[in-house]
Write a protein that holds these residues in place. Structure first.
Motif, PDB file in Angstrom:
ATOM      1  N   ASN A   3       0.848  -1.182   0.000  1.00 20.24           N
ATOM      2  CA  ASN A   3       0.000   0.000   0.000  1.00 20.24           C
ATOM      3  C   ASN A   3       0.885   1.233   0.000  1.00 20.24           C
ATOM      4  O   ASN A   3       1.593   1.500   0.962  1.00 20.24           O
ATOM      5  CB  ASN A   3      -0.900  -0.004   1.236  1.00 20.24           C
ATOM      6  CG  ASN A   3      -2.024   1.016   1.119  1.00 20.24           C
ATOM      7  OD1 ASN A   3      -1.948   1.947   0.323  1.00 20.24           O
ATOM      8  ND2 ASN A   3      -3.052   0.832   1.926  1.00 20.24           N
ATOM      9  N   SER A   5       1.643   4.910   0.458  1.00 19.58           N
ATOM     10  CA  SER A   5       0.990   5.978   1.206  1.00 19.58           C
ATOM     11  C   SER A   5       0.786   7.232   0.371  1.00 19.58           C
ATOM     12  O   SER A   5      -0.036   8.083   0.701  1.00 19.58           O
ATOM     13  CB  SER A   5       1.818   6.319   2.458  1.00 19.58           C
ATOM     14  OG  SER A   5       3.122   6.737   2.081  1.00 19.58           O
ATOM     15  N   PRO A   9      -6.461   6.654  -2.624  1.00 23.97           N
ATOM     16  CA  PRO A   9      -7.273   5.452  -2.421  1.00 23.97           C
ATOM     17  C   PRO A   9      -8.092   5.177  -3.678  1.00 23.97           C
ATOM     18  O   PRO A   9      -8.265   6.058  -4.516  1.00 23.97           O
ATOM     19  CB  PRO A   9      -8.171   5.823  -1.241  1.00 23.97           C
ATOM     20  CG  PRO A   9      -8.222   7.315  -1.261  1.00 23.97           C
ATOM     21  CD  PRO A   9      -6.887   7.767  -1.757  1.00 23.97           C
ATOM     22  N   GLY A 119      -5.208  -0.569  -1.537  1.00 23.72           N
ATOM     23  CA  GLY A 119      -4.123   0.237  -2.073  1.00 23.72           C
ATOM     24  C   GLY A 119      -3.580  -0.244  -3.395  1.00 23.72           C
ATOM     25  O   GLY A 119      -2.854   0.498  -4.074  1.00 23.72           O
TER      26      GLY A 119
END
Length: 274
Positions: A3, A5, A9, A119
């Motif tokens: 995922n 950051s 999303p 993600g």
């Protein structure tokens, strides 16, 4: 699954109809393929939990389904199926009646699992069941956009209105998008949109219905269904595929219009109904 950051999303779209037989699953499959063709990572969740449709439409086979995730036998990664153009499909069960109404524990598990893998994707498409069941309203409420599929049939209009009414009155949903399927031309689609908008203005003040686009009636659609292939793959230059292309361009243009609160990595956190 990793995922990043710094990555947005996934944009979550719930595609619903209120009524079966309007081509909803076909729209989902072909939009997903069109998005993937443009380099986007797409996950289709067959959210008609008790009756699998999307994998059959695409000619996919899997020994596992979402029921095996709920039972703890498998993870979502185990259940995901590779579809055309690199899309991923999370299959529903076939005939598991206890999945037609998710309880609190299943909703919580589903939220956690989807948070964990979200993600990896740019778009998540919920292909909901028809009607106004608690599962349908749950998945619609868990999306950034609720996209409703209607046709020119009056029963289709009645059922789309009923779904909007339930989502507005019971789940505080005020904004909906409309795609009109199997029409002769855009003028016919706009007539459906205007008719539904007039009913909303009269009976459900405060609800906004946005016209998203139309899909023409095309015999290539039924040909592709019989071959269990997306029509955008088999007939990329057809009029119906051109309609999907226009819808896809609009979806991509609105890609960034999603919440970016880092405390809510996935939209379920703000709408979980348990």
């Amino acid at each position: 699954m990793q995922n990043d950051s710094n990555k947005l999303p996934p944009k979550v779209l719930a595609i619903s109809s209120g009524k079966g037989g309007v081509g909803k699953t076909n729209v989902v499959a072909n939009v997903a393929c069109a998005l993937s063709r443009k380099g986007k990572k797409v996950l289709i969740f067959d959210a008609d939990m008790g009756l699998n449709n999307i994998d059959i439409l695409l000619g996919l086979a899997s020994p596992y389904h979402i029921g095996h995730v709920f039972s703890g036998e498998k993870t979502i990664e185990d259940v995901l199926v590779d579809g055309p153009r690199g899309i991923k499909v999370l299959p529903a069960s076939n005939g598991w009646q206890d999945l037609t109404r998710l309880d609190s524990d299943k909703k919580l598990l589903l939220m956690e699992e989807m948070d964990r893998i979200s993600g990896d994707f740019d778009f998540l498409l919920f292909d909901t069941g028809a009607g106004i069941s608690s599962n349908v309203t749950y998945f619609c409420s868990a999306a950034h956009d609720i996209v409703l599929i209607a046709t020119t049939e009056p029963t289709s209009h009645t059922d789309v209105y009923a779904l909007m009414k339930v989502l507005f009155q019971n789940h505080q949903q005020k904004r909906f998008r409309l795609i009109v399927n199997a029409v002769k031309n855009e003028r016919e689609a706009l007539e459906v949109y205007k008719r539904l908008s007039a009913v909303l203005d009269r009976f459900l003040g405060g609800v906004v219905l946005e016209y998203m686009g139309f899909i023409v009636h095309d015999p290539n659609v039924s040909k592709a269904v019989r071959q269990q292939k997306p029509f955008v793959e088999l007939y990329p230059h057809s009029k119906v595929s051109q309609c999907i292309e226009m819808l896809t361009q609009r979806i991509l243009k609105e890609r960034n219009k999603i919440p970016t609160d880092s405390d809510q990595p996935f939209v379920w956190r703000s709408v979980l109904q348990i």
